[in-house]
Write a protein that holds these residues in place. Sequence first.
Motif, short mmCIF file in Angstrom:
data_model
loop_
_atom_site.label_atom_id
_atom_site.label_comp_id
_atom_site.label_asym_id
_atom_site.label_seq_id
_atom_site.Cartn_x
_atom_site.Cartn_y
_atom_site.Cartn_z
N GLY A 1 0.80 -1.22 0.00
CA GLY A 1 0.00 0.00 0.00
C GLY A 1 0.83 1.27 0.00
N GLU A 2 1.89 1.29 0.76
CA GLU A 2 2.72 2.50 0.83
C GLU A 2 3.45 2.74 -0.49
N LYS A 3 3.96 1.70 -1.09
CA LYS A 3 4.62 1.84 -2.39
C LYS A 3 3.63 2.33 -3.45
N CYS A 4 2.45 1.75 -3.45
CA CYS A 4 1.44 2.15 -4.44
C CYS A 4 1.03 3.61 -4.25
N ALA A 5 0.95 4.04 -3.02
CA ALA A 5 0.57 5.43 -2.75
C ALA A 5 1.59 6.41 -3.30
N ARG A 6 2.84 6.00 -3.38
CA ARG A 6 3.87 6.87 -3.96
C ARG A 6 3.87 6.77 -5.49
N LEU A 7 3.59 5.57 -6.01
CA LEU A 7 3.69 5.33 -7.44
C LEU A 7 2.48 5.85 -8.21
N ARG A 8 1.29 5.66 -7.67
CA ARG A 8 0.07 5.96 -8.42
C ARG A 8 -0.03 7.42 -8.89
N PRO A 9 0.34 8.41 -8.07
CA PRO A 9 0.25 9.80 -8.57
C PRO A 9 1.16 10.06 -9.77
N ILE A 10 2.30 9.39 -9.82
CA ILE A 10 3.21 9.56 -10.96
C ILE A 10 2.57 8.96 -12.22
N LEU A 11 2.00 7.79 -12.09
CA LEU A 11 1.35 7.16 -13.23
C LEU A 11 0.15 7.98 -13.69
N LYS A 12 -0.59 8.53 -12.76
CA LYS A 12 -1.73 9.37 -13.13
C LYS A 12 -1.26 10.59 -13.92
N SER A 13 -0.18 11.21 -13.47
CA SER A 13 0.36 12.37 -14.18
C SER A 13 0.81 12.01 -15.58
N ILE A 14 1.43 10.84 -15.73
CA ILE A 14 1.87 10.40 -17.05
C ILE A 14 0.66 10.16 -17.96
N LEU A 15 -0.36 9.50 -17.45
CA LEU A 15 -1.55 9.25 -18.26
C LEU A 15 -2.21 10.56 -18.69
N GLU A 16 -2.32 11.48 -17.76
CA GLU A 16 -2.94 12.78 -18.08
C GLU A 16 -2.13 13.53 -19.12
N ALA A 17 -0.80 13.47 -18.99
CA ALA A 17 0.06 14.16 -19.96
C ALA A 17 -0.06 13.54 -21.35
N LEU A 18 -0.13 12.22 -21.41
CA LEU A 18 -0.29 11.55 -22.71
C LEU A 18 -1.59 11.97 -23.38
N LEU A 19 -2.66 12.03 -22.61
CA LEU A 19 -3.95 12.42 -23.17
C LEU A 19 -3.94 13.89 -23.61
N TYR A 20 -3.39 14.74 -22.78
CA TYR A 20 -3.36 16.17 -23.09
C TYR A 20 -2.57 16.43 -24.37
N GLU A 21 -1.39 15.84 -24.46
CA GLU A 21 -0.54 16.09 -25.61
C GLU A 21 -1.10 15.45 -26.88
N ALA A 22 -1.76 14.30 -26.74
CA ALA A 22 -2.38 13.69 -27.91
C ALA A 22 -3.52 14.56 -28.43
N ALA A 23 -4.33 15.09 -27.52
CA ALA A 23 -5.43 15.96 -27.92
C ALA A 23 -4.90 17.22 -28.59
N ARG A 24 -3.83 17.77 -28.03
CA ARG A 24 -3.28 18.99 -28.59
C ARG A 24 -2.69 18.75 -29.98
N ALA A 25 -2.02 17.61 -30.16
CA ALA A 25 -1.39 17.31 -31.45
C ALA A 25 -2.44 17.06 -32.53
N THR A 26 -3.52 16.40 -32.17
CA THR A 26 -4.54 16.07 -33.17
C THR A 26 -5.42 17.28 -33.50
N ALA A 27 -5.46 18.26 -32.59
CA ALA A 27 -6.25 19.47 -32.84
C ALA A 27 -5.51 20.51 -33.65
N ALA A 28 -4.18 20.34 -33.75
CA ALA A 28 -3.34 21.36 -34.43
C ALA A 28 -3.62 21.37 -35.93
#
Length: 266
Positions: free
Chosen positions: A239-266
């Motif tokens: 649980g402690e390891k996951c609590a440190r890891l999950r926010p990083i993975l969430k940020s990566i997922l959000e960044a992938l989605l944001y940049e993909a949306a931006r690239a396809t809208a250009a």
Amino acid sequence: MEPFTLTRGDSPLILAFPHVGTFVPADIAGRLNERGTALVDTDWFIDEVYEGLIPEATTIRATFSRYVIDANRDPEGVSLYPGQNTTTLCPTIDFEGQPLYHPGQEPAPGEIEARRIAFHSPYHAAIREEIARIKAKHGFAVLYDGHSIRSELPFLFEGTLPALNLGTNEGATLFPEMEKCAFEIAQQSEFESVLNGRFKGGWTTRHYGQPDQNVCAFQMEIAQSAYLKTEHAPWALDGEKCARLRPILKSILEALLYEAARATAA
């Protein structure tokens, strides 16, 4: 046993987990040796690590063990890493290079084809259908292939694997800003990371990643030491390891989605 489970969402994101399954048909299980029946090369609980990070994501999980057939290998049997130790479409050895079957019980070519039809093909048909559905809705789709592996496996790689191993087939499977932002987030975290190191993305990432068609793919291989209590049986989430890891993975997922949306809208 269905070869996959599917949970549909409205996000442009598809989370795919090809190696979380543990189902082995009885006729195969009876031919596996003690190492084979232990299923140690399963990506233990990695789908649970991502649970809820992007609530509207579509999730596809293979239910069958990678020892039945590897859903992240080329169905034609072509090696992903020529010249390097690896496992095949229907593995006969494990990640330590040790046999999985009793002598003479390995699958023949006809059986491999039957397994491909029964397991590999339906899993990938589901991925294709979800990519088409999501692309029709959003104009683009992001396929994120989630994996994990023991951090020390001399048969496959030297030394200790970084915690986060990002794979984009040298940038070919997604838009450049997606790769750049995801890697920057990983590098700025507490977790050691590498981009296109030992793991550059498997068949899933390489096959579906077509940014010129607005379909981007990304693989994350996480060292199991980063989220499990131990890398050996009995496997359990920390649980402690996951609590440190999950926010990083969430940020990566959000960044992938944001940049993909931006690239396809250009």
